[in-house]
Design a protein around this motif. Structure first.
Motif, mmCIF file in Angstrom:
data_model
loop_
_atom_site.group_PDB
_atom_site.id
_atom_site.type_symbol
_atom_site.label_atom_id
_atom_site.label_comp_id
_atom_site.label_asym_id
_atom_site.label_seq_id
_atom_site.Cartn_x
_atom_site.Cartn_y
_atom_site.Cartn_z
ATOM 1 N N ALA A 223 28.940 -16.916 -46.164
ATOM 2 C CA ALA A 223 28.386 -17.561 -44.971
ATOM 3 C C ALA A 223 29.053 -16.989 -43.733
ATOM 4 N N THR A 224 28.675 -17.505 -42.573
ATOM 5 C CA THR A 224 29.231 -17.060 -41.300
ATOM 6 C C THR A 224 30.415 -17.927 -40.913
ATOM 7 N N TRP A 225 31.480 -17.309 -40.472
ATOM 8 C CA TRP A 225 32.678 -18.034 -40.021
ATOM 9 C C TRP A 225 32.309 -18.977 -38.884
ATOM 10 N N PRO A 226 32.729 -20.255 -38.951
ATOM 11 C CA PRO A 226 32.321 -21.215 -37.925
ATOM 12 C C PRO A 226 33.121 -21.159 -36.634
ATOM 13 N N GLY A 227 34.132 -20.316 -36.580
ATOM 14 C CA GLY A 227 34.938 -20.201 -35.369
ATOM 15 C C GLY A 227 34.347 -19.224 -34.376
ATOM 16 N N PRO A 228 35.091 -18.924 -33.302
ATOM 17 C CA PRO A 228 34.591 -18.015 -32.262
ATOM 18 C C PRO A 228 34.259 -16.631 -32.805
ATOM 19 N N ALA A 229 33.273 -16.007 -32.203
ATOM 20 C CA ALA A 229 32.909 -14.646 -32.589
ATOM 21 C C ALA A 229 33.994 -13.674 -32.136
ATOM 22 N N PRO A 230 34.172 -12.567 -32.866
ATOM 23 C CA PRO A 230 35.161 -11.565 -32.448
ATOM 24 C C PRO A 230 34.893 -11.045 -31.045
ATOM 25 N N LEU A 231 35.934 -10.657 -30.384
ATOM 26 C CA LEU A 231 35.810 -10.108 -29.042
ATOM 27 C C LEU A 231 35.124 -8.745 -29.064
ATOM 28 N N ALA A 232 34.464 -8.407 -27.975
ATOM 29 C CA ALA A 232 33.829 -7.094 -27.868
ATOM 30 C C ALA A 232 34.894 -6.021 -27.757
ATOM 31 N N ALA A 233 34.767 -4.978 -28.570
ATOM 32 C CA ALA A 233 35.749 -3.885 -28.541
ATOM 33 C C ALA A 233 35.151 -2.660 -29.208
ATOM 34 N N ARG A 234 35.718 -1.505 -28.890
ATOM 35 C CA ARG A 234 35.278 -0.275 -29.535
ATOM 36 C C ARG A 234 36.441 0.698 -29.610
ATOM 37 N N ALA A 235 36.387 1.552 -30.602
ATOM 38 C CA ALA A 235 37.415 2.572 -30.736
ATOM 39 C C ALA A 235 37.220 3.647 -29.679
ATOM 40 N N VAL A 236 38.325 4.169 -29.154
ATOM 41 C CA VAL A 236 38.288 5.310 -28.238
ATOM 42 C C VAL A 236 39.250 6.357 -28.751
ATOM 43 N N GLU A 237 39.030 7.593 -28.323
ATOM 44 C CA GLU A 237 39.784 8.712 -28.894
ATOM 45 C C GLU A 237 41.233 8.762 -28.444
ATOM 46 N N THR A 238 41.486 8.440 -27.159
ATOM 47 C CA THR A 238 42.827 8.639 -26.623
ATOM 48 C C THR A 238 43.244 7.481 -25.721
ATOM 49 N N GLY A 239 44.537 7.451 -25.418
ATOM 50 C CA GLY A 239 45.099 6.497 -24.470
ATOM 51 C C GLY A 239 45.076 7.099 -23.076
ATOM 52 N N PRO A 240 46.004 6.695 -22.208
ATOM 53 C CA PRO A 240 47.135 5.829 -22.566
ATOM 54 C C PRO A 240 46.713 4.377 -22.764
ATOM 55 N N SER A 241 47.520 3.653 -23.533
ATOM 56 C CA SER A 241 47.239 2.250 -23.799
ATOM 57 C C SER A 241 48.166 1.357 -22.988
ATOM 58 N N VAL A 242 47.730 0.120 -22.808
ATOM 59 C CA VAL A 242 48.547 -0.863 -22.102
ATOM 60 C C VAL A 242 49.861 -1.062 -22.834
ATOM 61 N N ASN A 243 49.796 -1.090 -24.151
ATOM 62 C CA ASN A 243 50.989 -1.296 -24.977
ATOM 63 C C ASN A 243 51.434 0.012 -25.610
ATOM 64 N N GLN A 244 52.718 0.206 -25.729
ATOM 65 C CA GLN A 244 53.261 1.423 -26.314
ATOM 66 C C GLN A 244 53.580 1.278 -27.797
ATOM 67 N N THR A 245 53.666 0.039 -28.263
ATOM 68 C CA THR A 245 53.933 -0.197 -29.680
ATOM 69 C C THR A 245 52.843 -1.082 -30.260
ATOM 70 N N CYS A 246 52.605 -0.949 -31.543
ATOM 71 C CA CYS A 246 51.575 -1.705 -32.237
ATOM 72 C C CYS A 246 51.934 -3.187 -32.240
ATOM 73 N N PRO A 247 51.007 -4.059 -31.840
ATOM 74 C CA PRO A 247 51.310 -5.486 -31.817
ATOM 75 C C PRO A 247 51.499 -6.071 -33.213
ATOM 76 N N TYR A 248 51.029 -5.375 -34.227
ATOM 77 C CA TYR A 248 51.172 -5.850 -35.598
ATOM 78 C C TYR A 248 52.472 -5.395 -36.243
#
Length: 292
Positions: A223-248
């Motif tokens: 079934a479909t998860w009853p919580g909020p839908a995932p945020l809009a996002a897409r992969a991109v080839e390069t940075g720079p990124s806001v964060n320098q280390t992986c949040p995970y």
């Protein structure tokens, strides 16, 4: 030296979710070590911090070893008295401790029949009488907690407390298996599903770890998860990124994602698919930044 938190697979480890929320939700310092559930040798992976043999486990900055979630909650509350793990009001605090202890020790049928599995949602699960009895008891103590503490917000005893962290996996189970609860309990479940910290944890379940067959309910309809839908996002080839280390993982970023008008980075070592080819993965990864 800071606290080290040992936790397991975010999709399946309900107790790890509790331990992680105690740090994440209250802004407590920690380094995270992930234990591999696919290996099935959790105790062996924790041998260096024996006698701990289950997750979550914590090694404090002064070397104390905490290996039970309830002891982790109490010790963190003692060490960080201003963090708000327990309510300030004595009656609300006593109530929060009581319902937390019952969660820690009870609800065996719900745990056994409805293991936490955050990557799936089921439409036709039929709860047993024992599970229904557990749900009835949950509704009773949740209502008692709100009444005793005069809580008017979404949480059990006023502001978010350790009690809510302990019931977060229960909310996940109710959502995953479509379990029947009343209006007030359903609102409490929805508060968890919308909580930014919970959403970050569920996103990590899609990013890290393998699908473990022992948790699968292959006879049930998805079934479909009853919580909020995932945020809009897409992969991109390069940075720079806001964060320098992986949040995970805390490691240097190697892959990039665009979300919310910003570029964020992750490390390949954390991603369960080891790829950026799956466009459905990135909206889930973006959940880590919900509310930040």
């Amino acid at each position: 030296m800071e606290n080290t938190l040992y936790i397991g697979d975010p999709a399946y480890s309900s107790w790890s979710l509790r331990g992680w929320l105690l740090f994440e939700r209250f802004g407590l310092p920690r380094t995270t070590v992930w234990v591999d559930f696919a290996a099935k040798d959790v105790a062996a992976q924790l041998a260096q911090i024996a006698p701990a043999r289950t997750v979550p486990a914590v090694v404090t900055a002064d070397g104390a070893i905490l290996s039970e979630s309830l002891s982790i909650a109490e010790e963190l509350a003692s060490r960080y008295p201003d963090a708000g793990l327990w309510p300030d009001d004595p009656k609300a605090r006593a109530t929060a401790r009581t319902v937390t202890a019952e969660m820690h020790a009870g609800f065996a049928a719900l745990r056994a029949d409805c293991p936490m599995a955050l990557r799936v949602t089921y439409a036709d699960f039929a709860p047993s009488k024992a599970v229904l009895a557990d749900l009835e008891r949950l509704e009773t103590i949740w209502a008692h907690a709100r009444d005793a503490s005069r809580s008017t917000g979404p949480w059990l005893c006023g502001d978010y407390s350790a009690a809510d962290a302990f019931f977060a996996p229960v909310a996940a189970r109710i959502a995953t298996y479509g379990l029947p609860v009343g209006e007030d309990a359903a609102a409490y479940v929805a508060a968890h599903l919308n909580d930014p910290a919970f959403r970050r944890w569920r996103a990590m379940g899609f990013a890290k770890g393998e699908d473990l067959p022992r948790y699968a309910k292959n006879d049930l309809t998805k079934a479909t998860w009853p919580g909020p839908a995932p945020l809009a996002a897409r992969a991109v080839e390069t940075g720079p990124s806001v964060n320098q280390t992986c949040p995970y993982s805390g490691k240097p970023v190697t892959h990039f994602m665009e979300a919310g008008g910003k570029t964020w980075g992750f490390c390949n070592a954390f991603c369960r698919d080891k790829t950026v080819a799956d466009p459905l993965a990135w909206p889930r990864f973006a959940e880590i930044y919900e509310g930040s």
